[in-house]
Design an enzyme around this catalytic site. Structure first.
Site, PDB file in Angstrom:
ATOM      1  N   LYS A  78       0.852  -1.192   0.000  1.00  0.00           N
ATOM      2  CA  LYS A  78       0.000   0.000   0.000  1.00  0.00           C
ATOM      3  C   LYS A  78       0.885   1.238   0.000  1.00  0.00           C
ATOM      4  O   LYS A  78       1.875   1.278   0.743  1.00  0.00           O
ATOM      5  CB  LYS A  78      -0.900  -0.023   1.244  1.00  0.00           C
ATOM      6  CG  LYS A  78      -1.924   1.108   1.302  1.00  0.00           C
ATOM      7  CD  LYS A  78      -2.811   0.999   2.546  1.00  0.00           C
ATOM      8  CE  LYS A  78      -3.902   2.057   2.555  1.00  0.00           C
ATOM      9  NZ  LYS A  78      -4.775   1.957   3.757  1.00  0.00           N
ATOM     10  N   SER A 158      -9.897   2.260   2.776  1.00  0.00           N
ATOM     11  CA  SER A 158      -8.961   2.954   1.924  1.00  0.00           C
ATOM     12  C   SER A 158      -7.978   2.037   1.186  1.00  0.00           C
ATOM     13  O   SER A 158      -7.398   2.451   0.182  1.00  0.00           O
ATOM     14  CB  SER A 158      -8.163   3.955   2.742  1.00  0.00           C
ATOM     15  OG  SER A 158      -7.300   3.292   3.651  1.00  0.00           O
ATOM     16  N   SER A 182     -10.268   0.106   7.029  1.00  0.00           N
ATOM     17  CA  SER A 182      -9.621   0.230   5.715  1.00  0.00           C
ATOM     18  C   SER A 182      -8.939  -1.024   5.200  1.00  0.00           C
ATOM     19  O   SER A 182      -8.497  -1.059   4.055  1.00  0.00           O
ATOM     20  CB  SER A 182      -8.596   1.363   5.747  1.00  0.00           C
ATOM     21  OG  SER A 182      -9.236   2.603   5.630  1.00  0.00           O
TER      22      SER A 182
END
Lengths: 488, 95
Positions: A78, A158, A182
């Site tokens: 990420k 997210s 997330s």
């Protein structure tokens, strides 16, 4: 032989060990898949050179018999984790050109265990969002589509780039971060497994900070076993994060097949509000049915402060964010917009560099921390947070784990729910309470809607009890026989 | 709780975010809607509750106060927009 990108981490580990495949072959297969699926916009930056270098080094190590737990396994990272010498953006314009001179602790652990980084994955700007639509680099598409529909759906957020990439087999696993859901919500939206460990399990050092009392890193993978393998490497004490725990890290993979016989599973009534989506509700019942068949006992419980979790979160998280994001001032890294004075340079840089949702949250956070409002908002929220944590403490006196849906709906279309921030926040209604309490949670893919879209179930346990979390998750995975994307 | 334009302007100044005059009104509406929704916390009785101030109840560890890193000014300023001779630079702040 199965296509190389369809392998699980556990399978790839076995095949690498048996010499049936090389790390370079695995890396090349994934790099090719990434190129083919560029339309998903899962990656902000791809790092084919890093991947091939690390894969070659892994194959060399293997010849010498000196391999780590993830040696040769291709992973996505990420883009909230700082990676040495590799662009790190947090999906924000304000970090333009930022190449960290250091590596985050979690990605350093993965690298040191031999993992091969394929690239940096898209996310909501500064991890603020539930749909990966606030990224400066554009939205990520969910690889799933409703039956007979061509509408592009959100992958959740997210960690939407991580979720989409793992679901579409562009990487074997990915790192995510979870502040209010997330990891778990995008895992549910894309039919994969996502684990948010106990707050303090993973070091936050080198992860771009959003809300420091809530942020936790965790694995996103296609199977429960793969998450256990990845988390094992990611967690552990780090002197560079004073909130990272010295708790002993158990062998997660060793407990996977221990089953749930005799375990008490709490079903919180507050997670079944009037009007809960009927398919979500039915899946939840089915999930409890599977656990009962495996020998667990269902126990009705109450978590009375559940309805206050989201408003509490939307004070605590923006307050911490407004403080954490003060560092983006155009002086030390990233974007700078010229100004006549220092203050004007700050204000113009931040106006140009932050997107609308990030600005909204900074302004809310600044307001609730400002003189005259601190007690009414921030202190009040911290007290309600204590009550939410107490609800869980009391529940775990009676039960070993809690089962809930992960999200209140299946994935929705890109562009929907964008006009009303509060409607978007409701995506996290089932994940935020555990974040506030600091307890571990996992989302396991458990079924499809009538239109063929993935739904997940969430498992929660008390602090530091990821072993029970993995045991329950494994039973759900075994019973659900979830049809993975591209596997059928 | 409803925020007016003047309050939004004040918060934006505190947060060092330049907000154009035309953006103030819509922002005031959005922020007021969020704060109105948050208002429901006031109905919770928290009179006997200690605030939860972090993600963990563990005591923070101590360490010796010694320098164990540093001496790399090139790395520190490597990402700065306009570094000079190992220093960060900003617009002139003294007349």
């Amino acid at each position: 032989m199965t296509s190389l990108t369809a392998l699980t981490i556990a399978d790839a580990r076995d095949q690498l060990a048996a010499g049936k495949v090389s790390a370079v072959e695995l890396a090349d297969a994934h790099l090719a898949a990434m190129e083919k699926a560029a339309d998903l916009n899962a990656f902000i930056t791809t790092t084919p050179d890093v991947a091939r270098d690390r894969a070659k080094a892994s194959d060399t190590r293997r010849k010498k018999g000196d391999v780590g737990a993830l040696d040769g396994i291709p992973l996505g990272i990420k883009d909230l984790f700082c990676t040495e010498g590799v662009l790190t953006t947090a999906a924000s314009h304000i970090l333009d050109g930022f190449k960290p001179p250091y590596e985050s602790t979690v990605t350093a652990k993965l690298r040191d265990a031999g993992a091969v980084m394929l690239g940096k994955l898209n996310l909501d700007e500064f991890a603020m969002g539930s749909a990966t639509i606030t990224s400066y680099y554009g939205p990520t598409k969910n690889p799933w589509k409703a039956k007979g529909s061509s509408v592009d759906l959100v992958p959740g957020g997210s960690s939407g780039g991580s979720a989409a990439a793992v679901a579409a087999s562009l990487c074997m696993g990915a790192t995510g971060t979870d502040t209010g859901g997330s990891i778990r919500q995008p895992a549910a939206f894309t039919g994969i497994v996502g684990v948010k460990p106990t707050y303090g399990r993973c070091s936050r050092w080198g992860i771009v900070a959003f809300a420091s009392s809530l942020d936790q890193a965790g694995p996103m993978t296609r199977t429960v076993r793969d998450s256990a393998i990845m988390l094992q490497v990611m967690c552990g004490h780090d002197p560079k994060d004073s909130t990272s725990s010295a708790h002993v890290v158990p062998d997660f993979e060793a407990v996977l097949k221990q089953g749930v016989k005799g375990l008490k599973i709490g079903i919180p009534k507050e997670y079944r509000p009037d009007g809960l989506n009927a398919e979500v509700s039915a899946l939840w019942d089915r999930g409890m049915g599977w656990l009962k068949e495996a020998g667990a006992v269902a126990v009705d419980i109450s978590l009375p402060h559940t309805k206050y979790a989201l408003p509490t979160y939307y004070i605590v998280a923006p307050a911490e964010a407004s403080s954490n994001l003060a560092r983006y001032d155009g002086v030390r890294f990233g974007l700078r917009e010229p100004g006549k004075s220092l203050d004007e340079m700050y204000a113009k840089t931040r106006a140009a560099g932050f997107g609308a949702e990030v600005k909204r949250r900074i302004l809310i956070g600044t307001y609730v921390l400002s003189a005259g409002y601190y007690d009414a908002y921030y202190l009040k929220a911290q007290k309600v947070r204590a009550l939410i944590a107490r609800d869980f403490d009391q529940a775990f006196e009676k039960v070993d784990a809690i089962l809930t849906p992960t999200a209140p709906s299946a994935p929705f279309g890109i562009g929907e729910r964008m006009d009303d921030p509060v409607a978007m926040y409701l995506n996290d209604v089932f994940t935020v309470p555990a974040s506030l309490a600091g307890i571990p949670g996992a989302s396991v893919p458990a079924g499809l809607t009538a239109t063929g879209l993935p739904l997940g179930l969430q498992v929660l346990t008390k602090r530091w009890d990821e072993e029970t979390l993995f045991r329950v998750s494994q039973v759900i995975e075994d019973a659900a026989a979830f049809p993975r994307l591209g596997a059928s | 709780m409803s925020l007016d334009k003047a309050t939004v302007r004040r918060i934006a100044t505190l947060a060092r975010i330049d907000v154009q005059e035309a953006e103030l009104e819509p922002l005031a509406g959005e922020l007021s809607a969020i704060l109105g929704w948050i208002e429901q916390l006031q109905e919770v009785d928290t009179s006997a509750v200690a605030p939860m101030t972090g993600g963990t109840d563990a005591a923070l560890p101590w360490r010796s106060d010694v320098v164990d890193d540093g001496g790399q000014p090139e790395k520190v300023v490597a990402n700065a927009p306009d570094p000079q001779d190992g220093f960060f630079t900003v617009p002139k702040v003294v007349e």
